[in-house]
Design an enzyme around this catalytic site. Structure first.
Site, PDB file in Angstrom:
ATOM      1  N   ASP A  71      54.641  31.618  56.291  1.00 37.20           N
ATOM      2  CA  ASP A  71      53.877  31.201  57.475  1.00 37.20           C
ATOM      3  C   ASP A  71      52.433  31.700  57.448  1.00 37.20           C
ATOM      4  OD1 ASP A  71      56.070  29.886  58.485  1.00 37.20           O
ATOM      5  OD2 ASP A  71      56.692  31.524  59.791  1.00 37.20           O
TER       6      ASP A  71
ATOM      7  N   LYS B  83      55.791  21.948  57.088  1.00 36.78           N
ATOM      8  CA  LYS B  83      55.715  22.840  58.255  1.00 36.78           C
ATOM      9  C   LYS B  83      55.187  22.033  59.456  1.00 36.78           C
ATOM     10  CE  LYS B  83      57.361  26.455  56.294  1.00 36.78           C
ATOM     11  NZ  LYS B  83      58.692  26.917  56.708  1.00 36.78           N
TER      12      LYS B  83
HETATM   13  C1  S3P Z   1      61.756  30.840  60.291  1.00 38.01           C
HETATM   14  C2  S3P Z   1      61.842  30.541  58.954  1.00 38.01           C
HETATM   15  C3  S3P Z   1      60.730  29.923  58.197  1.00 38.01           C
HETATM   16  C4  S3P Z   1      59.412  29.950  58.951  1.00 38.01           C
HETATM   17  C5  S3P Z   1      59.572  29.628  60.394  1.00 38.01           C
HETATM   18  C6  S3P Z   1      60.538  30.576  61.072  1.00 38.01           C
HETATM   19  C7  S3P Z   1      62.921  31.479  60.947  1.00 38.01           C
HETATM   20  O1  S3P Z   1      61.057  28.583  57.895  1.00 38.01           O
HETATM   21  O2  S3P Z   1      58.496  29.076  58.349  1.00 38.01           O
HETATM   22  O3  S3P Z   1      58.313  29.707  61.071  1.00 38.01           O
HETATM   23  O4  S3P Z   1      62.770  32.019  62.057  1.00 38.01           O
HETATM   24  O5  S3P Z   1      64.014  31.458  60.363  1.00 38.01           O
HETATM   25  P1  S3P Z   1      61.896  28.230  56.562  1.00 38.01           P
HETATM   26  O6  S3P Z   1      63.009  29.145  56.546  1.00 38.01           O
HETATM   27  O7  S3P Z   1      62.327  26.797  56.711  1.00 38.01           O
HETATM   28  O8  S3P Z   1      60.932  28.414  55.439  1.00 38.01           O
END
Ligand code: S3P
Length: 447
Positions: free
Chosen positions: A330, A357
């Protein structure tokens, strides 16, 4: 919930010094999970440091719509959740609108797949373009009556499973390093017969594993030749507990980059979550010669936290280690701004997940950097950024909170004014961003 059709602009002005002592709001991932697990627990859960951002409020409203009584957040960001146990949710009267929040829709798809009632989830125009097949497919393998739209995007729709039935436990090798997909399958596993397990191809954030453990739910974690394997047996109970949410390292990263690229100054950011699965940005910025010191390391609510002291630094371009990609997933928009201010070229590869994203973050950042006269080359799975002189211009944030905040920070090194469009969604993760930024020395105007 923010009105995504309204256009907010942040007009930046030149500022040279960043200094002060700040606390960033609570971690978004932990705040979501505290509501989800508190709702399914037996008893009353008390949460402190909750993030009052639109994404987490969307999760809260979804559980309220399924009969859970939740109080707060109050001014100190305390929340009280009156859990009703694993079978305590009631059918929502209408489709759940979860705004901009990918974490809500993906984790809740898992949690709700094993319920006996029908439900539907969708969100705003950005969320409704994001891939959901990645969660629907494994849930179907578990016997869920679930589907997404034909092109794999929201709405996610479930007919519920028959009374007296449970989901089937599976082992799932994640096709991509995603904590959201891992968590979705594990949370469905709570409602499955037997042991559900997931292997991840790269380390992803482990807040689900940690917080389930805090709620007394057994979770097994092992290293295997294919990567980390997490297993969960269905049918155990969650017991209410107290959760202290640490400050969000993703929000702190905007201020780490601000402190590093500012011409002078020293900034302290207190109570930042230092979970080892989240510290990729610190590794990367330190390799770029960033003067970041981690002090007062301690544990709070099952998560490591620390204070971060940032000093203005002459950054250098690096080849980013692919192992750091899921650990900083992120934070790349902010890291790209650091790269634009560094001497030499920064190269990122293995980051194709950035394209799905809240916006296509590789393209959105490249377009914005080019508008400010920074030389960059886009690849399917990454970008090369050549450090240079940021100038002035108008940036489209594509309703993506992190694109908006990254370009706001970039103004520290720009020769002129930067206008950033579509900033409403900053409120999804960092409602007081503009106030804090101006407090440490930036000059941002909202209109
Ligand atoms: C998150 C996982 C991440 C991240 C998101 C929050 C979470 O996504 O980008 O902002 O809280 O599990 P991904 O696991 O799909 O990469």
């Amino acid at each position: 919930m923010s009105q995504v059709n309204k256009t907010l602009t942040i007009t930046t002005g030149l500022a040279g010094k960043v200094s002060g002592d700040i606390i960033v709001p609570g971690d978004k991932s932990c705040s979501h999970r505290s509501i989800m697990f508190g709702s399914l627990a037996e008893g009353t859960t008390h949460v402190s440091g909750f993030l009052p951002g639109d994404d987490c409020l969307a999760t809260m409203n979804a559980f309220k719509a399924m009969g859970i009584k939740i109080e707060g957040p109050d001014e100190q960001q305390n929340v009280v959740i009156h859990g009703k146990g694993l079978r305590g949710l009631t059918a929502p009267q209408e489709a759940l609108n979860i705004g901009n929040s990918g974490t809500t829709i993906r984790l809740m798809s898992g949690l709700l797949a094993g319920q006996n009632f029908a439900w539907q989830m969708a969100g705003d125009s950005s969320l409704n373009k994001r891939p959901m097949a990645r969660v629907v497919e494994p849930l179907k393998l578990m016997g869920a009556n679930i589907s997404a739209a034909e092109n794999g995007t929201p709405p996610v729709i479930s007919q519920g499973i028959d009374e007296g039935q449970t989901l089937t436990a599976i082992h799932y090798d994640l096709p991509m390093a995603s904590a959201q997909v891992k968590s979705c399958v594990l949370l469905a596993g709570i409602y499955a017969d037997g042991v559900t397990s997931v292997t991840e191809p790269g380390i992803t954030r482990d807040h689900t594993e940690r917080m389930l453990t805090a709620f007394g739910y057994p979770v097994k974690v092992e290293d295997t030749s294919k990567g980390k394997k997490v297993s969960i047996e269905g049918g155990h109970q969650l017991t209410a507990c107290d959760i202290q949410v640490p400050g969000d390292i993703s929000s702190a990263t905007f201020f780490m980059v601000a402190g590093l690229i500012a011409k002078e100054g020293q900034l302290t950011i207190r109570n930042v979550g230092m979970n080892p699965t989240r510290i990729g940005a610190i590794n990367i910025l330190q390799q770029m010669n960033g003067d970041l010191s981690i002090i007062n390391e301690r544990m709070a609510g099952g998560e490591p936290v620390a204070d971060v002291v940032v000093k203005s630094s002459p950054l250098k371009g690096i080849d980013i280690n692919e192992r750091d990609v899921p650990l900083a997933i992120d934070e790349f928009p902010a890291i790209f701004i650091a790269a634009a201010c560094a001497k030499g070229t920064t190269r990122l590869r293995g980051a194709e997940e950035l394209r799905v994203k809240e916006s296509d973050r590789i393209q959105a950042m490249a377009d914005g950097l080019k508008e400010l006269d920074i030389n960059c080359t886009v690849f399917d799975d990454g970008i090369d950024i050549v450090g240079g002189q940021l100038t002035s211009g108008t940036i489209h944030s594509h309703d993506d909170h992190r694109i908006a905040m990254s370009f706001a920070i970039s103004s520290l090194r720009a020769t002129g004014e930067i206008q950033i469009l579509e900033c409403d969604n900053v409120a999804t993760s960092f409602p007081n961003f503009v106030t804090l930024a101006n407090q440490v020395g930036l000059t941002l105007n909202q209109s």
